[in-house]
Design a protein around this motif. Structure first.
Motif, PDB file in Angstrom:
ATOM      1  N   GLY A  22       0.822  -1.201   0.000  1.00 18.04           N
ATOM      2  CA  GLY A  22       0.000   0.000   0.000  1.00 18.04           C
ATOM      3  C   GLY A  22       0.851   1.242   0.000  1.00 18.04           C
ATOM      4  N   PRO A  23       0.289   2.356  -0.386  1.00 17.51           N
ATOM      5  CA  PRO A  23       1.059   3.604  -0.399  1.00 17.51           C
ATOM      6  C   PRO A  23       1.486   3.973   1.013  1.00 17.51           C
ATOM      7  N   GLY A  24       2.682   4.446   1.137  1.00 14.26           N
ATOM      8  CA  GLY A  24       3.222   4.825   2.431  1.00 14.26           C
ATOM      9  C   GLY A  24       4.375   5.779   2.236  1.00 14.26           C
ATOM     10  N   PRO A  25       5.059   6.145   3.319  1.00 18.66           N
ATOM     11  CA  PRO A  25       6.172   7.089   3.197  1.00 18.66           C
ATOM     12  C   PRO A  25       7.311   6.572   2.336  1.00 18.66           C
ATOM     13  N   ASP A  26       7.456   5.224   2.242  1.00 17.90           N
ATOM     14  CA  ASP A  26       8.559   4.705   1.439  1.00 17.90           C
ATOM     15  C   ASP A  26       8.172   4.510  -0.019  1.00 17.90           C
ATOM     16  N   GLY A  27       6.874   4.379  -0.308  1.00 22.34           N
ATOM     17  CA  GLY A  27       6.442   4.262  -1.691  1.00 22.34           C
ATOM     18  C   GLY A  27       6.688   2.922  -2.326  1.00 22.34           C
ATOM     19  N   PHE A  28       6.903   1.847  -1.522  1.00 20.66           N
ATOM     20  CA  PHE A  28       7.178   0.525  -2.079  1.00 20.66           C
ATOM     21  C   PHE A  28       5.860  -0.240  -2.245  1.00 20.66           C
ATOM     22  N   TRP A  29       5.580  -0.694  -3.458  1.00 20.04           N
ATOM     23  CA  TRP A  29       4.382  -1.470  -3.729  1.00 20.04           C
ATOM     24  C   TRP A  29       4.722  -2.957  -3.558  1.00 20.04           C
ATOM     25  N   ALA A  30       4.757  -3.381  -2.319  1.00 19.27           N
ATOM     26  CA  ALA A  30       5.129  -4.762  -2.024  1.00 19.27           C
ATOM     27  C   ALA A  30       4.710  -5.101  -0.605  1.00 19.27           C
ATOM     28  N   THR A  31       4.433  -6.388  -0.383  1.00 25.81           N
ATOM     29  CA  THR A  31       4.233  -6.931   0.959  1.00 25.81           C
ATOM     30  C   THR A  31       5.334  -7.939   1.230  1.00 25.81           C
ATOM     31  N   VAL A  32       6.025  -7.756   2.339  1.00 24.75           N
ATOM     32  CA  VAL A  32       7.079  -8.680   2.736  1.00 24.75           C
ATOM     33  C   VAL A  32       6.965  -8.935   4.235  1.00 24.75           C
ATOM     34  N   GLU A  49      14.367   6.759   7.653  1.00 29.04           N
ATOM     35  CA  GLU A  49      14.646   8.028   6.975  1.00 29.04           C
ATOM     36  C   GLU A  49      16.054   8.031   6.391  1.00 29.04           C
ATOM     37  N   SER A  50      17.024   7.572   7.175  1.00 26.58           N
ATOM     38  CA  SER A  50      18.400   7.500   6.681  1.00 26.58           C
ATOM     39  C   SER A  50      18.502   6.532   5.514  1.00 26.58           C
ATOM     40  N   TYR A  51      17.798   5.408   5.608  1.00 29.83           N
ATOM     41  CA  TYR A  51      17.846   4.394   4.559  1.00 29.83           C
ATOM     42  C   TYR A  51      17.257   4.928   3.255  1.00 29.83           C
ATOM     43  N   LEU A  52      16.128   5.644   3.333  1.00 27.96           N
ATOM     44  CA  LEU A  52      15.511   6.183   2.117  1.00 27.96           C
ATOM     45  C   LEU A  52      16.398   7.237   1.473  1.00 27.96           C
ATOM     46  N   ARG A  53      17.075   8.047   2.290  1.00 31.47           N
ATOM     47  CA  ARG A  53      18.019   9.022   1.724  1.00 31.47           C
ATOM     48  C   ARG A  53      19.165   8.301   1.019  1.00 31.47           C
ATOM     49  N   PHE A  54      19.606   7.177   1.611  1.00 32.64           N
ATOM     50  CA  PHE A  54      20.666   6.370   1.001  1.00 32.64           C
ATOM     51  C   PHE A  54      20.222   5.842  -0.361  1.00 32.64           C
TER      52      PHE A  54
END
Length: 655
Positions: free
Chosen positions: A450-460, A646-651
């Protein structure tokens, strides 16, 4: 299982540095028609030390194989390294041998590394002959040396010869009769009831009976026939050749079984193509045949590579490469680019030890001396890693290259090989320990589609469970294989296992099971990149909930020292953080067993001669990691820190 006299005998030559094993190898090859001219270590033209660096330094770095015929027996002579920094190479060679010759200098006598080698040989019960070399050198001795050998190496040694004019250029080796009263073979009666009754009650056993008994007990690894001689003059080497031909057992092998064998050396040609040396224990191999190689990974777990043999040469066979390699023999093959030392063909031989190549517990940053050559250095180390499973590299948080090492000589040799073979001058930083993390409990995390702050369309969804010590990492699924497109499944598995390279404290995570518990995707929005980017976030969250403990690498060591130095040695071991497991007496020497941090082994090695009056010996192998005492050390991360979204997404955005 069929035992065939025509099977080749794979014979190792081992010794302390400078005892003369390469010279002995050269002498045997020359005297038995395998060489037209006698090479010399000093001249740098020996057969088995084929590398320029080996010839210049006068030490053997990698195992080499040379065929010859002794007393009608086909023998593959394996010249192995003797320097302690290359003991891993020796251990690899021992796993493919049928027998060994341990060389002892008549001048220096039993050296620390000689005791280390004999300890390994006796542990494996490998049939072993002893050759006392250099009897023509000043200071050579026979009287007292046999006592030293029995006290420091093995108690049951049977001399097959004595010396004349030892310590002079006129020194000769004179054979001793095996039969008769007061003969050296009376020692056998202590272990052979039939011989004992013949010596006591008569009639006295004939020489051929004694030789047969000696061969039986040599084959069991109980007794060790001994010859005196000189590789330089050749005296005594024919007595050794006769002992090899008549006293060492023929290997057992089933040529009709499925192919099984071990790769014990890999060379890379000028064009980059690999040549792998394999000892075949069962079955046959033929050129153009497809083979599957099985591998035990350094951190646990298993892998395999496959390929078609484009060329197969049988050591000691001058026929073309269509000839098959049969069980018991050694061959060199090409055609499997992914082959590495330690790879197995088929199932392991249950009668032989399986050497698991635990990685060294130390690393050092290596830098090119010339700026801008980092990529070339990385490529060169990758090429060397194909030949040696102990060479592993990683990129540090500062963008530098780090390599695993065993010791100072290995570091010098590695630097010199980089310079000569790749034109790279390098500098090494001081060594540091390599720690590891292990989960202490189970932890699970899920990130829904689902849409979220990370924007990943996946379930894990992932769960991390602790596993048995030494088991490595295992991947499991609770979801159906077809629930996702295959590319998405691969993306999750590869990324999850890769993310374990840095745990909660930045160290590699091992001995765990990672289970995929939930998946989902939305076509056509979801991509493999969504799963690759999301998986580290989920995995580290699950690992955080499980918790990890940091372990420091240790070596299991045994030190043999004179009794009057025992206190000083145990005191230094304690000061270095060792856990002493026990001490026991053997003659006038004491053995101390301990687990010691890997980072302290070099310091112990350097201090032992002074602590023991130059008479101490040190034997070590990979030990069990132990939990770090005190605050766990941290290593700078290179993955953007998935523990901090947050650090990971900037990376990710900056890649």
């Amino acid at each position: 299982m069929t035992t065939t006299p025509s099977l080749p005998l794979n014979l190792g030559v081992l010794a302390h540095v400078d005892a003369g094993k390469t010279s002995l190898t050269e002498r045997l090859l020359f005297e038995h028609g395998a060489l037209g001219a006698l090479g010399s270590v000093d001249a740098g033209n020996t057969t088995t030390d084929s590398g320029e660096l080996e010839r210049e330094r006068g030490i053997t770095i990698r195992s080499a194989v040379a065929p010859l015929t002794l007393g009608g027996r086909h023998v593959n002579l394996v010249d192995t390294p003797g320097h302690p920094d290359f003991i891993a190479e020796v251990e690899r060679a021992l796993g493919v041998l049928d027998g060994a010759v341990l060389v002892v200098s008549a001048v220096e006598g039993v050296q620390p590394q000689t005791r280390v080698l004999m300890k390994s040989l006796r542990r494996l019960r490998l049939p072993t002959l002893i050759f006392v070399n250099k009897i023509d050198r000043p200071g050579a001795r026979e009287e007292g040396l046999l006592d030293d050998i029995r006290r420091g190496l093995a108690p049951y040694v049977v001399p097959l010869a004595t010396t004349y004019a030892a310590g002079t250029p006129a020194a000769r080796s004179l054979p001793l009769p095996l039969a008769g009263r007061h003969s050296p073979a009376e020692l056998l009666a202590e272990h052979d009831d039939l011989l004992l009754s013949r010596y006591v009650d008569g009639p006295a056993p004939a020489e051929d009976e004694v030789r047969a008994a000696l061969a039986r007990h040599t084959a069991s690894g109980l007794v060790h026939p001994l010859c005196f001689g000189s590789a330089l003059t050749g005296t005594g080497t024919r007595h050794l050749a006769e002992a090899v031909a008549t006293l060492l057992p023929s290997p057992a092998a089933d040529r009709d079984a499925p192919a099984s064998g071990t790769v014990f050396a890999v060379e890379r040609g000028a064009g980059g193509e690999k040549t792998a040396y394999v000892r075949l224990f069962g079955g046959r191999l033929r050129a153009r045949e497809r083979v599957v190689l099985h591998r035990d990974e350094p951190g646990g777990g298993a892998a395999r590579v496959s390929g078609r043999l484009t060329r197969l040469d049988v050591v000691g066979d001058d026929h073309d490469d269509d000839r098959a390699l049969s069980a018991g023999g050694i061959g060199a093959f090409r055609g499997v680019p992914g082959v590495r030392v330690g790879d197995r063909i088929g199932a392991p031989d249950p009668g032989r030890p399986v050497f698991r190549f635990a990685p060294p517990g130390l690393e050092a940053v290596v830098r090119p001396a010339e700026p801008g050559r980092g990529a070339a250095l990385h490529a060169a180390l990758s090429a060397l890693a194909d030949e040696d499973p102990f060479v592993r590299t990683r990129t540090t948080a500062d963008g530098e290259l780090s390599v695993l090492l065993h010791g100072a000589v290995q570091r010098e040799v590695l630097a010199e090989r980089l310079r000569r073979e790749f034109g790279l001058a390098v500098e090494f930083a001081p060594v540091t320990p390599v720690y590891r993390e292990r989960p202490v409990a189970s932890g699970e995390a899920v990130r829904e589609l689902g849409p979220g702050p990370d924007g990943f369309w996946a379930t894990v969804g992932l769960r991390v469970d602790p596993a048995e010590y030494g088991s490595g990492v295992r991947w499991a699924r609770e979801t159906e294989w077809g629930a996702l497109p295959r590319a998405f499944h691969r993306a999750i598995e590869e990324t999850a296992l890769g993310a374990l390279g840095q745990g909660l404290y930045g160290w590699e995570v091992t001995d765990c099971v990672v289970t995929l518990t939930r998946t989902g995707y939305a076509a056509p929005l979801s991509t493999a990149a969504d799963f690759r980017h999301l998986t580290p976030l989920v995995l580290l969250r699950a690992l955080d909930r499980a918790g990890t403990r940091v372990y420091e690498p240790c070596r299991a060591v045994e030190t043999e020292v004179p009794e009057d130095t025992l206190g000083a040695v145990t005191g230094r071991l304690a000061a270095l953080g060792a856990d002493i497991g026990g001490t026991w007496e053997s003659g006038d020497r004491w053995t101390v067993a301990a687990e010691i941090p890997a980072g302290s082994v070099q310091e112990l090695t350097a201090a032992l001669p002074g602590l023991s009056g130059g008479e101490g010996a040190l034997w070590s192998r990979p030990g069990r990691d132990r939990p770090v005492r005190g605050l766990p050390p941290r290593r700078a991360r290179t993955d953007g820190d998935p523990l901090n979204p947050e650090s990971y997404l900037r990376f990710l955005a900056g890649r």
